[in-house]
Design a protein around this motif. Structure first.
Motif, PDB file in Angstrom:
ATOM      1  N   ALA A 281     -11.637  21.811  15.189  1.00 55.78           N
ATOM      2  CA  ALA A 281     -11.309  23.019  14.436  1.00 55.78           C
ATOM      3  C   ALA A 281      -9.981  23.588  14.910  1.00 55.78           C
ATOM      4  N   GLY A 282      -9.388  24.433  14.090  1.00 56.25           N
ATOM      5  CA  GLY A 282      -8.115  25.043  14.437  1.00 56.25           C
ATOM      6  C   GLY A 282      -7.811  26.234  13.549  1.00 56.25           C
ATOM      7  N   LYS A 283      -6.764  26.975  13.945  1.00 58.28           N
ATOM      8  CA  LYS A 283      -6.365  28.165  13.212  1.00 58.28           C
ATOM      9  C   LYS A 283      -4.860  28.151  12.993  1.00 58.28           C
ATOM     10  N   GLY A 284      -4.445  28.744  11.881  1.00 62.48           N
ATOM     11  CA  GLY A 284      -3.027  28.833  11.560  1.00 62.48           C
ATOM     12  C   GLY A 284      -2.645  30.245  11.171  1.00 62.48           C
ATOM     13  N   LEU A 285      -1.454  30.693  11.622  1.00 63.90           N
ATOM     14  CA  LEU A 285      -0.949  32.028  11.313  1.00 63.90           C
ATOM     15  C   LEU A 285       0.482  31.901  10.811  1.00 63.90           C
TER      16      LEU A 285
ATOM     17  N   ARG B 203       3.109  21.455   9.213  1.00 64.17           N
ATOM     18  CA  ARG B 203       3.066  22.295  10.415  1.00 64.17           C
ATOM     19  C   ARG B 203       1.636  22.589  10.837  1.00 64.17           C
ATOM     20  N   VAL B 204       0.814  23.072   9.904  1.00 67.43           N
ATOM     21  CA  VAL B 204      -0.564  23.415  10.274  1.00 67.43           C
ATOM     22  C   VAL B 204      -1.382  22.175  10.585  1.00 67.43           C
ATOM     23  N   GLY B 205      -0.879  20.996  10.209  1.00 68.50           N
ATOM     24  CA  GLY B 205      -1.591  19.765  10.524  1.00 68.50           C
ATOM     25  C   GLY B 205      -1.582  19.392  11.984  1.00 68.50           C
ATOM     26  N   ARG B 206      -0.830  20.131  12.832  1.00 69.06           N
ATOM     27  CA  ARG B 206      -0.863  19.849  14.268  1.00 69.06           C
ATOM     28  C   ARG B 206      -2.157  20.328  14.905  1.00 69.06           C
TER      29      ARG B 206
ATOM     30  N   ALA C 210     -13.984  16.122   0.625  1.00 71.59           N
ATOM     31  CA  ALA C 210     -14.898  16.612  -0.403  1.00 71.59           C
ATOM     32  C   ALA C 210     -14.837  18.128  -0.487  1.00 71.59           C
ATOM     33  N   GLY C 211     -14.719  18.623  -1.719  1.00 68.51           N
ATOM     34  CA  GLY C 211     -14.640  20.059  -1.929  1.00 68.51           C
ATOM     35  C   GLY C 211     -13.286  20.649  -1.678  1.00 68.51           C
ATOM     36  N   SER C 212     -12.280  19.820  -1.431  1.00 64.82           N
ATOM     37  CA  SER C 212     -10.932  20.303  -1.176  1.00 64.82           C
ATOM     38  C   SER C 212      -9.965  19.518  -2.027  1.00 64.82           C
ATOM     39  N   SER C 213      -8.930  20.191  -2.540  1.00 62.81           N
ATOM     40  CA  SER C 213      -7.935  19.551  -3.398  1.00 62.81           C
ATOM     41  C   SER C 213      -6.574  19.462  -2.726  1.00 62.81           C
ATOM     42  N   VAL C 214      -6.554  19.665  -1.426  1.00 65.66           N
ATOM     43  CA  VAL C 214      -5.278  19.645  -0.720  1.00 65.66           C
ATOM     44  C   VAL C 214      -5.372  18.715   0.473  1.00 65.66           C
ATOM     45  N   ALA C 215      -4.229  18.551   1.156  1.00 72.58           N
ATOM     46  CA  ALA C 215      -4.160  17.662   2.308  1.00 72.58           C
ATOM     47  C   ALA C 215      -4.447  18.386   3.612  1.00 72.58           C
ATOM     48  N   THR C 216      -4.890  19.637   3.576  1.00 71.03           N
ATOM     49  CA  THR C 216      -5.238  20.364   4.801  1.00 71.03           C
ATOM     50  C   THR C 216      -6.723  20.198   5.079  1.00 71.03           C
ATOM     51  N   PRO C 217      -7.124  20.128   6.337  1.00 70.78           N
ATOM     52  CA  PRO C 217      -8.548  19.920   6.652  1.00 70.78           C
ATOM     53  C   PRO C 217      -9.384  21.156   6.321  1.00 70.78           C
ATOM     54  N   LYS C 218     -10.669  20.895   6.093  1.00 72.18           N
ATOM     55  CA  LYS C 218     -11.568  21.990   5.705  1.00 72.18           C
ATOM     56  C   LYS C 218     -11.921  22.887   6.894  1.00 72.18           C
ATOM     57  N   ASN C 219     -11.831  22.369   8.122  1.00 70.39           N
ATOM     58  CA  ASN C 219     -12.179  23.175   9.297  1.00 70.39           C
ATOM     59  C   ASN C 219     -10.969  23.895   9.875  1.00 70.39           C
ATOM     60  N   LEU C 220     -10.001  24.179   9.041  1.00 70.99           N
ATOM     61  CA  LEU C 220      -8.798  24.910   9.455  1.00 70.99           C
ATOM     62  C   LEU C 220      -8.817  26.303   8.845  1.00 70.99           C
ATOM     63  N   GLU C 221      -8.742  27.328   9.687  1.00 72.10           N
ATOM     64  CA  GLU C 221      -8.657  28.718   9.230  1.00 72.10           C
ATOM     65  C   GLU C 221      -7.181  29.091   9.066  1.00 72.10           C
ATOM     66  N   GLN C 222      -6.818  29.520   7.875  1.00 77.71           N
ATOM     67  CA  GLN C 222      -5.414  29.801   7.572  1.00 77.71           C
ATOM     68  C   GLN C 222      -5.255  31.282   7.219  1.00 77.71           C
ATOM     69  N   HIS C 223      -4.323  31.933   7.914  1.00 82.46           N
ATOM     70  CA  HIS C 223      -4.063  33.354   7.706  1.00 82.46           C
ATOM     71  C   HIS C 223      -2.561  33.572   7.622  1.00 82.46           C
TER      72      HIS C 223
ATOM     73  N   VAL D 204       0.849  -1.195   0.000  1.00 86.78           N
ATOM     74  CA  VAL D 204       0.000   0.000   0.000  1.00 86.78           C
ATOM     75  C   VAL D 204       0.877   1.234   0.000  1.00 86.78           C
ATOM     76  N   LEU D 205       0.528   2.194  -0.860  1.00 87.53           N
ATOM     77  CA  LEU D 205       1.155   3.516  -0.896  1.00 87.53           C
ATOM     78  C   LEU D 205       0.068   4.518  -0.561  1.00 87.53           C
ATOM     79  N   GLY D 206      -0.002   4.923   0.720  1.00 84.60           N
ATOM     80  CA  GLY D 206      -1.094   5.759   1.190  1.00 84.60           C
ATOM     81  C   GLY D 206      -0.693   7.197   1.411  1.00 84.60           C
ATOM     82  N   ALA D 207      -1.605   8.102   1.067  1.00 84.05           N
ATOM     83  CA  ALA D 207      -1.394   9.540   1.272  1.00 84.05           C
ATOM     84  C   ALA D 207      -2.698  10.134   1.771  1.00 84.05           C
ATOM     85  N   ALA D 208      -2.626  10.819   2.892  1.00 82.00           N
ATOM     86  CA  ALA D 208      -3.798  11.480   3.454  1.00 82.00           C
ATOM     87  C   ALA D 208      -3.319  12.639   4.303  1.00 82.00           C
ATOM     88  N   ARG D 209      -4.222  13.549   4.560  1.00 86.23           N
ATOM     89  CA  ARG D 209      -3.866  14.731   5.337  1.00 86.23           C
ATOM     90  C   ARG D 209      -3.490  14.341   6.754  1.00 86.23           C
ATOM     91  N   THR D 210      -2.792  15.245   7.420  1.00 88.41           N
ATOM     92  CA  THR D 210      -2.398  14.992   8.801  1.00 88.41           C
ATOM     93  C   THR D 210      -3.625  14.948   9.694  1.00 88.41           C
TER      94      THR D 210
END
Length: 759
Positions: free
Chosen positions: A384-388, A374-377, A250-263, A80-86
């Protein structure tokens, strides 16, 4: 570290028929399990697989997407070669198949090592081991943890009894090479967790060596949050026909979660600490991780902020700490409800910190993948979480473009100037009062500059665009410290430029540009001659951090001629003369480097320059000559060569004869002095013996009671002879033995006389 996963108890003794019945039931259960696995249809619906008792006990009820898609394929025995968000549950995605595969194959202690799990960092390995302990309580497998910082001997003693091993690459390879009895030839499953991080940390060669020790018919599970080119290369080398599983929301093309606010926020380099301190002061009821590029910066920020006392617990984590301290800090941060953790990228991969509210990146990550990790922590699983992200003006354009190429949606925010507190003066006060803070500031400055210098993407990170002096001032330093690798690059560029100029000057035609080339050489020579020699004291006092005596010392040694060139001002001024030897008399080449200057002092090292130094003699005119200098051919032919040779031999013979006489005289004096000292010692010994005799005679006079024996009564003439004999000088050396015998007889007579008197 090792532990039995199941409860240990004494085996029950069953009758023969009952034992056969139990075995038959176990075989039937395993057969039914094998058939259910073979007939299983891949599905992404949660709950399609039955949750074992160990998962229920650890409160794992439903499967995540990566688990639902990868576990059925892993149970069928495929790579298995698996890839998923943190934070998507990749740890259980490979631990559940490991336990189930070994259970279906009836793996026991006598079978040895059956599963090997490799992680990049010690903290991640410990986390995997803890999850394995929680879900494997109903199995009888023995599991071990092998990481750096522990006793190698203690691990070696228990390593041969392990069925499942969680390890870091370096320590695992060390055991493979050094531990006797550690066999990996029967491994059934190999797991590579955070494979991209393993390769980025420089373990590629170690990983290849580990794979060489393992059997080729094994099953390999490779998981990572990002799929880089190096991971693809590793998969081609170690995996056989792998099933690629890439889970995205769903609705996301990246490995970051949808409930993460990024600034992200743009600020100058010298204002970063002000912004960070203001952020902490306005968020005292949060749990946050602050990522910094190097461990020295982490120490400096932690020490200074602890002295500022922001009102929230502060912790720091970096790779230079001992393993026990890293583990205690990790446990303290997990148990705290409100805390700030300053960390390097050692905490950016795979670690599960519960309830992290903010992830602040004080320094820009090296690439978009590092940002994702980093933001995956925060915002793990369903929380939910926030990143700066703090960016410099020179980094904004390139970094935002790189994040957009990865599909990361990040928004620009601006800080309120009224909320920002300036702490530069306080840090400068700490650095002035405490040398430790000043030292940490210097190291932090150099490490940050080096981290920017070593970045691969030069379109984002530019060392020339950094405000160096202002940044040093924000760290409490009076000036920017000197950086060796920058000075080395500047010296190399200067050397290359001079070589190019020299080559160009040599390529010019002699007829046309002979005069111009000579003028250029004169300029170069004059520049070389005007260069002053700088000692270690000059360099020491030129350091801007040592601002106590440097200004005064510079005034004392200032050689700049600002007084003009008039003869009146040069009155009683001592000018140093340039005593240079002619080119023909120079014996050594110019040695520009310190290393070669040190070699001059070594006779052995001087052999490669044509031998050791030659003694010179200066004549009345100040010209140097060798001790045995050869005259020119004309002067040699004018004289009588044979006569000169005889005279030279006779003079040398006479000189040797005189030296021999002097040596003999010195030897004779030494012999005479030695004889004198020996006689003096003998004289002192004789005086001591005479004093002893006088004492004995006095004792005899005191004990005399007036009785005289007729046999031993002496006449007056005999007494006179004895007194005269006593006044005579001591006998010579040859008669010493005879005299000693006479003395012994006299002592015996005196003893007999005293005994008679006593009667």
């Amino acid at each position: 570290m090792s532990k039995k996963l199941g409860k240990t108890s004494k085996p029950k003794k069953f009758p023969t028929k009952a034992r056969k019945q139990v075995r038959k039931e176990q075989d039937e259960n395993l057969e039914n399990l094998e058939n259910s696995v073979k007939d299983f249809v891949d599905s992404t619906k949660k709950g399609d697989l039955q949750v074992p008792a160990g998962l229920k006990k650890a409160f794992y009820q439903d499967m995540t997407d990566i688990q639902a898609q990868s576990i059925p394929i892993s149970l069928k025995g495929r790579d298995v070669l698996g890839a998923a968000r943190t934070g998507s549950g990749k740890t259980l995605a490979f631990l559940i198949p490991v336990l189930e595969i070994l259970y279906r194959r009836k793996w026991g202690p006598q079978d040895g090592l059956g599963a090997l799990i490799i992680s990049p960092t010690r903290e991640l390995a410990m986390q995997i081991f803890e999850v394995l302990r929680r879900i494997g309580g109903y199995h009888s497998f023995s599991a071990g943890l092998v990481i750096g910082g522990k006793s190698l001997k203690d691990e070696s003693d228990r390593l041969s009894r392990m069925n499942i091993l969680v390890a870091t690459p370096g320590r695992l390879l060390q055991h493979m090479d050094q531990t006797i009895g550690f066999e990996c030839g029967n491994v059934q499953v190999l797991v590579l967790d955070e494979a991209d991080r393993i390769l980025d940390m420089g373990f590629a060669r170690s990983l290849n060596a580990i794979i060489e020790h393992l059997p080729k018919d094994r099953q390999t599970l490779l998981f990572s949050a990002t799929q880089t080119q190096s991971v693809q290369d590793l998969a081609r080398l170690s995996l056989k026909d792998p099933a690629s599983i890439a889970v995205k929301e769903a609705g996301s093309s990246v490995a970051t979660p949808k409930n993460l606010e990024q600034h992200y926020m743009v600020c100058e380099l010298d204002k970063k600490l002000d912004v960070l301190y203001s952020f902490i002061k306005t968020h005292l009821k949060i749990k946050a991780i602050v990522f910094i590029s190097s461990g020295k910066q982490v120490r400096f920020v932690f020490e200074t902020f602890c002295r500022l006392q922001p009102g929230i617990p502060l912790l720091h984590l970096h790779g230079k700490q001992k393993q026990s301290k890293r583990l205690s800090i990790y446990q303290r941060f997990i148990s705290c409800s409100h805390s700030i953790l300053f960390a390097t990228d050692i905490a950016a991969r795979g670690l599960d910190f519960p309830s992290v509210d903010w992830v602040v990146q004080l320094d820009a990550p090296e690439d978009a993948d590092t940002y994702i990790h980093r933001v995956g922590r925060t915002a793990r699983y369903e929380s939910a979480g926030k990143g700066l992200l703090l960016l410099l003006p020179s980094e904004e354009e390139g970094m935002i473009k790189a994040l957009k190429d990865k599909g990361v949606g990040i928004q620009l925010i601006k800080a309120k100037q009224s909320k920002i507190s300036t702490i530069t003066h306080q840090i400068q006060s700490f650095a002035f009062k405490e040398p430790e803070i000043k030292y940490l500031g210097q190291k932090a400055f150099i490490s940050y500059m080096k981290s920017v210098y070593l970045q691969k993407d030069k379109s984002i990170f530019s060392l020339e665009k950094l405000p160096v002096e202002k940044f040093a001032e924000s760290l409490g330093l009076p000036g920017a410290p000197k950086i060796k690798f920058l000075n080395k690059d500047a010296a190399q560029k200067k050397k290359n430029t001079s070589l190019v100029i020299k080559q160009l000057s040599n390529s010019i035609d002699d007829d046309d540009d002979e005069e111009s080339s000579s003028e250029e050489d004169e300029k170069i020579d004059s520049k070389h001659n005007s260069t002053t020699v700088r000692t270690k004291y000059d360099r020491m006092f030129e350091r801007k951090n040592q601002d106590i005596l440097s200004e005064h010392y510079n005034r004392l040694i200032d050689h700049a001629d600002d007084r003009g060139n008039s003869d009146e001002e040069d009155f009683i001024t001592l000018k140093r003369a340039d005593h240079e030897l002619e080119e023909s008399t120079s014996l050594l080449p110019i040695l520009p480097s310190k290393r070669k200057l040190k070699e001059v002092k070594s006779k052995k090292a001087m052999l490669k320059y044509g031998g050791t130094g030659t003694k010179l003699i200066f004549d009345d005119e100040g010209k140097p000559h060798e001790v045995y200098e050869m005259q020119d051919d004309n002067a040699f032919r004018k004289g009588d060569a044979l006569g000169e040779g005889k005279r030279f031999a006779e003079s040398e013979r006479e000189r040797l004869r005189e030296a021999d006489i002097i040596d003999k005289q010195v030897a004779k004096e030494k012999k005479r002095e030695k004889k004198r000292k020996r006689k003096e010692r003998e004289r002192e010994a004789g005086e001591t013996e005479g004093s002893v005799r006088a004492v004995l005679a006095k004792d005899d006079d005191d004990d005399d009671d007036g009785y005289e024996s007729p046999e031993f009564q002496l006449s007056s003439s005999d007494e006179t002879e004895l007194s005269e004999a006593a006044s005579v000088a001591p006998p010579p050396k040859r008669q010493r033995r005879v005299q000693d015998n006479l003395d012994s007889l006299a002592e015996e007579e005196a003893l007999a006389l005293r005994m008679l008197r006593g009667q």
